[in-house]
Design a protein around this motif. Sequence first.
Motif, PDB file in Angstrom:
ATOM      1  N   PHE A 127       0.851  -1.189   0.000  1.00  0.00           N
ATOM      2  CA  PHE A 127       0.000   0.000   0.000  1.00  0.00           C
ATOM      3  C   PHE A 127       0.889   1.241   0.000  1.00  0.00           C
ATOM      4  N   ILE A 128       0.612   2.150  -0.937  1.00  0.00           N
ATOM      5  CA  ILE A 128       1.359   3.400  -1.054  1.00  0.00           C
ATOM      6  C   ILE A 128       0.356   4.540  -0.900  1.00  0.00           C
ATOM      7  N   VAL A 129       0.448   5.269   0.210  1.00  0.00           N
ATOM      8  CA  VAL A 129      -0.542   6.296   0.544  1.00  0.00           C
ATOM      9  C   VAL A 129       0.083   7.681   0.371  1.00  0.00           C
ATOM     10  N   LYS A 130      -0.610   8.524  -0.410  1.00  0.00           N
ATOM     11  CA  LYS A 130      -0.094   9.875  -0.693  1.00  0.00           C
ATOM     12  C   LYS A 130      -1.204  10.912  -0.577  1.00  0.00           C
ATOM     13  N   ASP A 131      -0.799  12.165  -0.413  1.00  0.00           N
ATOM     14  CA  ASP A 131      -1.712  13.299  -0.462  1.00  0.00           C
ATOM     15  C   ASP A 131      -2.175  13.473  -1.906  1.00  0.00           C
ATOM     16  N   SER A 132      -3.488  13.627  -2.111  1.00  0.00           N
ATOM     17  CA  SER A 132      -4.023  13.689  -3.473  1.00  0.00           C
ATOM     18  C   SER A 132      -3.595  14.934  -4.232  1.00  0.00           C
ATOM     19  N   VAL A 133      -3.189  15.992  -3.528  1.00  0.00           N
ATOM     20  CA  VAL A 133      -2.782  17.239  -4.184  1.00  0.00           C
ATOM     21  C   VAL A 133      -1.272  17.317  -4.338  1.00  0.00           C
ATOM     22  N   THR A 134      -0.569  17.139  -3.238  1.00  0.00           N
ATOM     23  CA  THR A 134       0.899  17.284  -3.269  1.00  0.00           C
ATOM     24  C   THR A 134       1.605  16.001  -3.695  1.00  0.00           C
ATOM     25  N   ALA A 170      -2.559  -1.627  10.740  1.00  0.00           N
ATOM     26  CA  ALA A 170      -1.156  -1.208  10.667  1.00  0.00           C
ATOM     27  C   ALA A 170      -1.073   0.254  10.260  1.00  0.00           C
ATOM     28  N   SER A 171       0.139   0.797  10.272  1.00  0.00           N
ATOM     29  CA  SER A 171       0.375   2.190   9.880  1.00  0.00           C
ATOM     30  C   SER A 171       1.444   2.245   8.800  1.00  0.00           C
ATOM     31  N   THR A 172       1.339   3.254   7.947  1.00  0.00           N
ATOM     32  CA  THR A 172       2.343   3.425   6.897  1.00  0.00           C
ATOM     33  C   THR A 172       3.654   3.934   7.480  1.00  0.00           C
ATOM     34  N   ASP A 173       4.757   3.595   6.821  1.00  0.00           N
ATOM     35  CA  ASP A 173       6.088   3.978   7.302  1.00  0.00           C
ATOM     36  C   ASP A 173       6.482   5.368   6.810  1.00  0.00           C
ATOM     37  N   GLU A 174       7.767   5.692   6.936  1.00  0.00           N
ATOM     38  CA  GLU A 174       8.250   7.034   6.550  1.00  0.00           C
ATOM     39  C   GLU A 174       8.113   7.296   5.058  1.00  0.00           C
ATOM     40  N   ASN A 175       7.881   6.235   4.279  1.00  0.00           N
ATOM     41  CA  ASN A 175       7.676   6.398   2.839  1.00  0.00           C
ATOM     42  C   ASN A 175       6.191   6.326   2.467  1.00  0.00           C
ATOM     43  N   GLY A 176       5.333   6.320   3.488  1.00  0.00           N
ATOM     44  CA  GLY A 176       3.895   6.230   3.233  1.00  0.00           C
ATOM     45  C   GLY A 176       3.478   4.862   2.733  1.00  0.00           C
ATOM     46  N   GLN A 177       4.240   3.825   3.103  1.00  0.00           N
ATOM     47  CA  GLN A 177       3.970   2.491   2.586  1.00  0.00           C
ATOM     48  C   GLN A 177       3.734   1.480   3.708  1.00  0.00           C
ATOM     49  N   TYR A 178       3.018   0.441   3.336  1.00  0.00           N
ATOM     50  CA  TYR A 178       2.831  -0.698   4.238  1.00  0.00           C
ATOM     51  C   TYR A 178       2.765  -1.965   3.394  1.00  0.00           C
ATOM     52  N   ILE A 197      -0.718  -1.047  -4.398  1.00  0.00           N
ATOM     53  CA  ILE A 197      -2.030  -0.403  -4.295  1.00  0.00           C
ATOM     54  C   ILE A 197      -1.789   1.073  -3.972  1.00  0.00           C
ATOM     55  N   ASN A 198      -2.050   1.949  -4.930  1.00  0.00           N
ATOM     56  CA  ASN A 198      -1.832   3.384  -4.738  1.00  0.00           C
ATOM     57  C   ASN A 198      -3.105   4.039  -4.199  1.00  0.00           C
ATOM     58  N   ILE A 199      -2.968   4.715  -3.061  1.00  0.00           N
ATOM     59  CA  ILE A 199      -4.096   5.365  -2.404  1.00  0.00           C
ATOM     60  C   ILE A 199      -3.821   6.865  -2.305  1.00  0.00           C
ATOM     61  N   LEU A 200      -4.734   7.690  -2.838  1.00  0.00           N
ATOM     62  CA  LEU A 200      -4.632   9.139  -2.728  1.00  0.00           C
ATOM     63  C   LEU A 200      -5.723   9.633  -1.781  1.00  0.00           C
ATOM     64  N   LEU A 201      -5.317  10.243  -0.678  1.00  0.00           N
ATOM     65  CA  LEU A 201      -6.282  10.758   0.290  1.00  0.00           C
ATOM     66  C   LEU A 201      -6.515  12.250   0.079  1.00  0.00           C
ATOM     67  N   ASP A 202      -7.796  12.641   0.167  1.00  0.00           N
ATOM     68  CA  ASP A 202      -8.176  14.054   0.025  1.00  0.00           C
ATOM     69  C   ASP A 202      -8.212  14.712   1.397  1.00  0.00           C
ATOM     70  N   LYS A 203      -7.776  15.955   1.446  1.00  0.00           N
ATOM     71  CA  LYS A 203      -7.831  16.715   2.688  1.00  0.00           C
ATOM     72  C   LYS A 203      -9.287  16.921   3.110  1.00  0.00           C
ATOM     73  N   ALA A 204      -9.520  16.938   4.403  1.00  0.00           N
ATOM     74  CA  ALA A 204     -10.872  17.129   4.930  1.00  0.00           C
ATOM     75  C   ALA A 204     -10.998  18.500   5.576  1.00  0.00           C
ATOM     76  N   GLU A 205     -12.033  19.240   5.207  1.00  0.00           N
ATOM     77  CA  GLU A 205     -12.287  20.516   5.870  1.00  0.00           C
ATOM     78  C   GLU A 205     -12.787  20.286   7.287  1.00  0.00           C
ATOM     79  N   ASN A 206     -13.485  19.178   7.464  1.00  0.00           N
ATOM     80  CA  ASN A 206     -13.988  18.781   8.779  1.00  0.00           C
ATOM     81  C   ASN A 206     -13.707  17.284   8.937  1.00  0.00           C
TER      82      ASN A 206
END
Length: 253
Positions: free
Chosen positions: A33-40, A61-69, A104-113
């Motif tokens: 799993f590769i988790v990244k910010d959808s904008v940056t 589990a949690s992603t490591d310093e590279n945003g991976q698990y 598995i590439n995952i892009l997370l969107d920032k949440a206003e709330n």
Amino acid sequence: MGKKIFLFFSILIIIFLFSCERLQDATEGTLIFIVKDSVTEEPIIGAQIKITQNGQLKVTASTDENGQYKFIGNEGEYNYEVSKLNYLPKTGSTKVYANEERKINILLDKAENNPPTFLNYVSPVDNEIVKEKDVIFRWSANDIEKDTIFYNIYLKYVGNEFFKLNSSPITQNTYTYEPEIKGQYQWKIELWDEPNIDHKIMVLEAPRFYYDPTYDSTINHKPTISLIYPINTIIDKSLVTLSWEASDIDKDH
């Protein structure tokens, strides 16, 4: 001579066990799993990943310093949820193939709330036996902004499809329901708050419990009978074939 036979069989046992281990490993595959910010597109460190299979939690589990698990599991289909504070969570499904490594590439969107967070199921939990006529479902969740949390609760008789129990959203974290028949059930929760009404979260974990009330006779229903022939008719025969249909909601004989 006896020592040689013992040594021979010991070697055979070791070879057999090693072969079984290799055979088991041959059914495993890897998901990265590769988790990244959808904008940056910067890696997100410490994103929580929950992996389930058939509603049963396999790993948190949690992603490591590279945003991976890296997840290693047996061949099959899995569901996952990825979440992080100040981001909208994402869910999905994927497959593990034997001796394959997939990304598995995952892009997370920032949440206003921040959306609410599901904490845990209180009851009934996995393999719990419910003896009461009414099943009292309880769970726990919180919202960092203290927004009101809304819920839907889903239930299914194992082997069937989930259906929603409540007719309108509920705000308490408990719900009472009397199932129609005994047996094994599975339940799950959907939750959201008002600012994130378009981002409802379906909890992937779905505990299984056994509904086996013992004291209420109404739990086991009477069979129903429908007459087919003869009905409201004059019979002028010496031999009559009677016919009817019967059914039992409890599936008793």
